[in-house]
Write a protein that holds these residues in place. Structure first.
Motif, short mmCIF file in Angstrom:
data_model
loop_
_atom_site.label_atom_id
_atom_site.label_comp_id
_atom_site.label_asym_id
_atom_site.label_seq_id
_atom_site.Cartn_x
_atom_site.Cartn_y
_atom_site.Cartn_z
N SER A 48 -38.24 -9.07 41.74
CA SER A 48 -37.51 -10.32 41.52
C SER A 48 -36.12 -10.00 40.98
O SER A 48 -35.82 -8.87 40.60
CB SER A 48 -38.25 -11.24 40.55
OG SER A 48 -38.28 -10.68 39.24
N ALA A 49 -35.28 -11.05 40.92
CA ALA A 49 -33.93 -10.90 40.36
C ALA A 49 -33.50 -12.24 39.76
O ALA A 49 -33.93 -13.30 40.22
CB ALA A 49 -32.94 -10.45 41.42
N SER A 50 -32.65 -12.18 38.75
CA SER A 50 -32.17 -13.40 38.10
C SER A 50 -30.80 -13.16 37.50
O SER A 50 -30.40 -12.01 37.25
CB SER A 50 -33.15 -13.85 37.01
OG SER A 50 -33.27 -12.84 36.01
N VAL A 51 -30.10 -14.27 37.28
CA VAL A 51 -28.79 -14.20 36.62
C VAL A 51 -29.01 -14.18 35.11
O VAL A 51 -29.82 -14.93 34.58
CB VAL A 51 -27.92 -15.41 37.02
CG1 VAL A 51 -26.61 -15.41 36.23
CG2 VAL A 51 -27.64 -15.37 38.52
N VAL A 52 -28.28 -13.31 34.42
CA VAL A 52 -28.43 -13.17 32.97
C VAL A 52 -27.52 -14.18 32.27
O VAL A 52 -26.30 -14.18 32.50
CB VAL A 52 -28.07 -11.74 32.51
CG1 VAL A 52 -28.26 -11.60 31.00
CG2 VAL A 52 -28.92 -10.71 33.25
N PRO A 53 -28.07 -15.06 31.41
CA PRO A 53 -27.22 -15.99 30.66
C PRO A 53 -26.23 -15.24 29.77
O PRO A 53 -26.51 -14.12 29.32
CB PRO A 53 -28.22 -16.78 29.81
CG PRO A 53 -29.55 -16.57 30.47
CD PRO A 53 -29.49 -15.21 31.09
N LYS A 54 -25.08 -15.86 29.51
CA LYS A 54 -24.05 -15.18 28.72
C LYS A 54 -24.54 -14.77 27.34
O LYS A 54 -24.18 -13.71 26.82
CB LYS A 54 -22.83 -16.10 28.58
CG LYS A 54 -22.01 -16.23 29.84
CD LYS A 54 -20.77 -17.06 29.61
CE LYS A 54 -19.91 -17.14 30.87
NZ LYS A 54 -18.67 -17.94 30.65
N GLU A 55 -25.38 -15.63 26.72
CA GLU A 55 -25.85 -15.31 25.37
C GLU A 55 -26.82 -14.13 25.34
O GLU A 55 -27.10 -13.58 24.28
CB GLU A 55 -26.51 -16.55 24.75
CG GLU A 55 -27.72 -17.08 25.48
CD GLU A 55 -27.38 -18.11 26.55
OE1 GLU A 55 -28.30 -18.82 26.98
OE2 GLU A 55 -26.19 -18.18 26.95
N ASP A 56 -27.34 -13.73 26.51
CA ASP A 56 -28.29 -12.63 26.59
C ASP A 56 -27.71 -11.43 27.34
O ASP A 56 -28.42 -10.50 27.70
CB ASP A 56 -29.57 -13.11 27.28
CG ASP A 56 -30.72 -12.11 27.18
OD1 ASP A 56 -30.83 -11.46 26.13
OD2 ASP A 56 -31.49 -11.98 28.16
#
Length: 640
Positions: A56-64
């Motif tokens: 799988s793949a996902s976008v990393v939130p700025k805070e993380d």
């Protein structure tokens, strides 16, 4: 290089904190980095299986986004066109075998190898070593397939059009593709600049992030340090160790490219003129450089005071948190012990807390720091700033034994001492006795709108006054006196704040009433400036009460003429005194009381001192103390 040795020893003393995530009071995460590791902001997280298949793949939130990654000497300092790859986690141009198929252009080294090839070679060398980890081999196995971008497009993390990655999002694309993809909200620049971090989906245990993992950290550190062969004399430890010429950047914050140690300019005069080769300046081992710089980054993130890029840092070797010279007396105190709530739920100073109790609380707080430190343990003070985007300088460095340091801190706070009512905590006001912060002093002298450069330079000037016991710069004293003597140029709250800070500085500067730690009126004081200040205060309070009685809200003549009074007290006093006559009549009997007080003050003057010579800062002390004394008597009478 004493500063680097001190930081190296600090790292060793805090080795148990390496790799552990801590949170500051502001909620920011900080970590004492292991050697051969750095921080990088990731935009995409890719999860694979142990067999090396895409999961799988996902976008990393700025805070993380902040991610701890393994780095080499070359990759840690790469900039611009430098093509040295990191290990495991890296930019798309390094980890994607299909980067060119989607319109990208690989970076190449002098040998002609592209960035993807170099990345695979480095990762493969680690995987073939005795220190290899199975999960790292899984990443290598997956990336060798060369279809990362294809998988990210299919997972709808990245967007392509005509087999080209879309560089920027637009309203036209929204009509074609629908809602704006999350990646465009976190990536700086184009999709192709995205940084990728990896995780492995293990059976039974779930997803295992490959950043910050202690087993992987230990594996890479052991592998990489054993690969280093450039051994020589380390000037810091005096031992024969693998050396480095490339030292870490990103000391103050993530995007900071300024280095404290740098010798990469062989054309100009970075070292030429004294040396023919940069190694003649100093040779430093990789381990010492890494540990020293990582300790500095950790300390800055943990407890430094920063302003406009300038860093003011104080620390201890074992107990790193120690009092900061910049702080006010209130910053040392336990507020729960000295504040109570009134009926309106506003936090107020406990009425039972006096200036003497405040002084005792301050000593107690200071002792709380001191007992945690060993006898004669050193305290370190460092001030850093960058002259250019690539060069950072140590503007001030001081090592001082804790006994002397705490004695200097206490002396500053007990002599630069006054009553302040401008304090706030959690948006609630409080009163405190003691020294103001150095930033408050700087802003009081030059105004809250003064440039950050002027404020940080002033704080820099004041540091030795606290740490080394030096006198407060005379230009700052003069600016403070001039500014506070012009109250009509400020709002009332700002002037009141400036006045109390000015009184603290004047008390320190003139060594005034050194044996007393309060603001009480001294009726035996014969100093002409102090006496003139008392007269001005009486005139101010007299007129203020007459105006209040008449329902008029405006500044008094004493306030209006304060600037002129400080320069020509005798001439200006005659004008103020003439204007007082109708207000004295309005107050009737009370007006006679103020006149009697003025006569008593006048009788305290030595005849030869009752002149029109300009006043010094002691007139502010007389003004403040006399005004406070008159208002206190009124409050006591009202309560009766």
């Amino acid at each position: 290089m004493s500063w680097l040795n001190d930081l190296y020893e600090t790292y060793r003393e805090n080795a148990d904190q390496v790799g552990k995530v801590q949170r500051t009071s502001s909620g920011k995460e900080i970590v004492l980095l292991p050697i051969a590791h750095a921080y990088q902001n990731a935009q995409i997280e890719v999860t694979i299986t142990p067999e090396g298949e895409f999961y799988s793949a996902s976008v990393v939130p700025k805070e993380d986004a902040q991610t701890m990654i393994p780095v080499t000497i070359e990759s840690a300092g790469r900039a611009g066109s430098t093509s040295a790859p990191h290990l495991i986690h890296d930019n798309l141009v390094y980890v994607a075998g299909d980067f060119e198929h989607y319109g990208g252009v690989y970076k190449k080294n002098k040998a002609g190898k592209n960035s993807y090839q170099m990345y695979l070679e480095n990762l493969q060398a680690w995987c073939e070593s005795e220190y290899a980890q199975p999960v790292v081999k899984s990443v290598l196995s997956y990336l060798e397939k060369g279809k990362l971008i294809e998988d990210l497009v299919q997972a709808k993390v990245m967007v392509e059009k005509n087999h080209q990655l879309i560089p920027k999002w637009s309203k036209e694309l929204e009509a074609e593709f629908g809602e704006k993809p999350a990646l465009f909200s976190v990536v700086v620049g184009e999709q192709a600049t995205s940084f990728i971090r990896f995780a492995v989906q293990e059976q039974g245990t779930g997803k295992r992030p490959l950043w910050g993992d202690s087993e992987i950290i230990d594996s890479f550190v052991a592998y990489y340090t054993n690969e280093l062969t450039n051994e020589g004399l380390d000037y810091v430890t005096g031992e024969m160790l693998p050396l480095t010429e490339n030292h870490p950047s990103k000391v103050r914050y993530g995007g900071d490219m300024a280095k404290i140690i740098s010798g990469n300019d062989s054309v100009n005069f970075t070292y030429k003129g004294r040396f023919t080769d940069k190694n003649q300046v100093a040779s430093i081992s990789y381990e010492v450089s890494q540990k020293g710089h990582n300790a500095l980054k950790w300390l800055i993130g943990k407890q430094a005071f920063s302003l406009d890029g300038r860093v003011f840092l104080t620390w201890g070797k074992k107990e790193t948190e120690v009092p900061n010279p910049e702080e006010s007396s209130a910053d040392f105190l336990d507020f729960d012990a000295i504040f109570v709530k009134d009926e309106e739920a506003e936090v107020l100073l406990n009425p039972d807390t006096t200036h003497q109790q405040f002084s005792e609380l301050f000593k107690k707080a200071l002792n709380g720091y001191s007992v945690k430190l060993a006898y004669h343990e050193p305290i370190y003070i460092m001030i850093l700033d960058a002259a250019t985007p690539g060069r950072m300088g140590i503007l001030y460095y001081r090592s001082i034994e804790k006994e002397q340091y705490f004695a200097r801190i206490e002396d500053w706070h007990q002599t630069c001492f006054w009553r302040h009512t401008y304090g706030s905590k959690n948006k609630q006001r409080y009163t405190f006795w003691g020294a103001p912060s150095l930033r408050d002093i700087a802003e009081a002298a030059y105004g809250s709108r003064a440039s950050d450069t002027l404020i940080k330079n002033t704080i820099h000037e004041l540091f030795p006054c606290v740490v080394d016991g030096k006198r407060i710069p005379i230009n700052l004293v003069r600016n403070l006196l001039q500014r506070v003597s012009n109250p009509v140029s400020m709002e009332k709250w700002e002037w009141e704040k400036t006045l109390s800070i000015a009184c603290a500085v004047m008390k320190k500067h003139f060594n005034f009433k050194k044996e007393e730690k309060n603001v009480a009126l001294d009726k035996n004081q014969k100093d002409r400036s102090y006496l003139f200040g008392r007269m001005l205060a009486v005139a101010d309070v007299l007129e203020e009460r007459a105006l209040y009685k008449a329902g008029i809200n405006r500044s008094t003549n004493a306030i209006r003429y304060m600037n002129a009074f400080s320069n020509h007290p005798l001439k200006t006093w005659r004008i103020i005194q003439e204007n007082l006559i109708p207000y004295q009549a309005r107050l009737r009997g009370k007006g006679s009381y103020y006149q009697k007080l003025l006569d008593e003050i006048g009788e305290s003057f030595e005849f030869e001192h009752y002149t029109d010579k300009a006043l010094d800062g002691k007139y502010l002390l007389g003004y403040y103390s006399q005004r406070a004394d008159l208002k206190k008597k009124t409050e006591e009478k009202t309560e009766e």
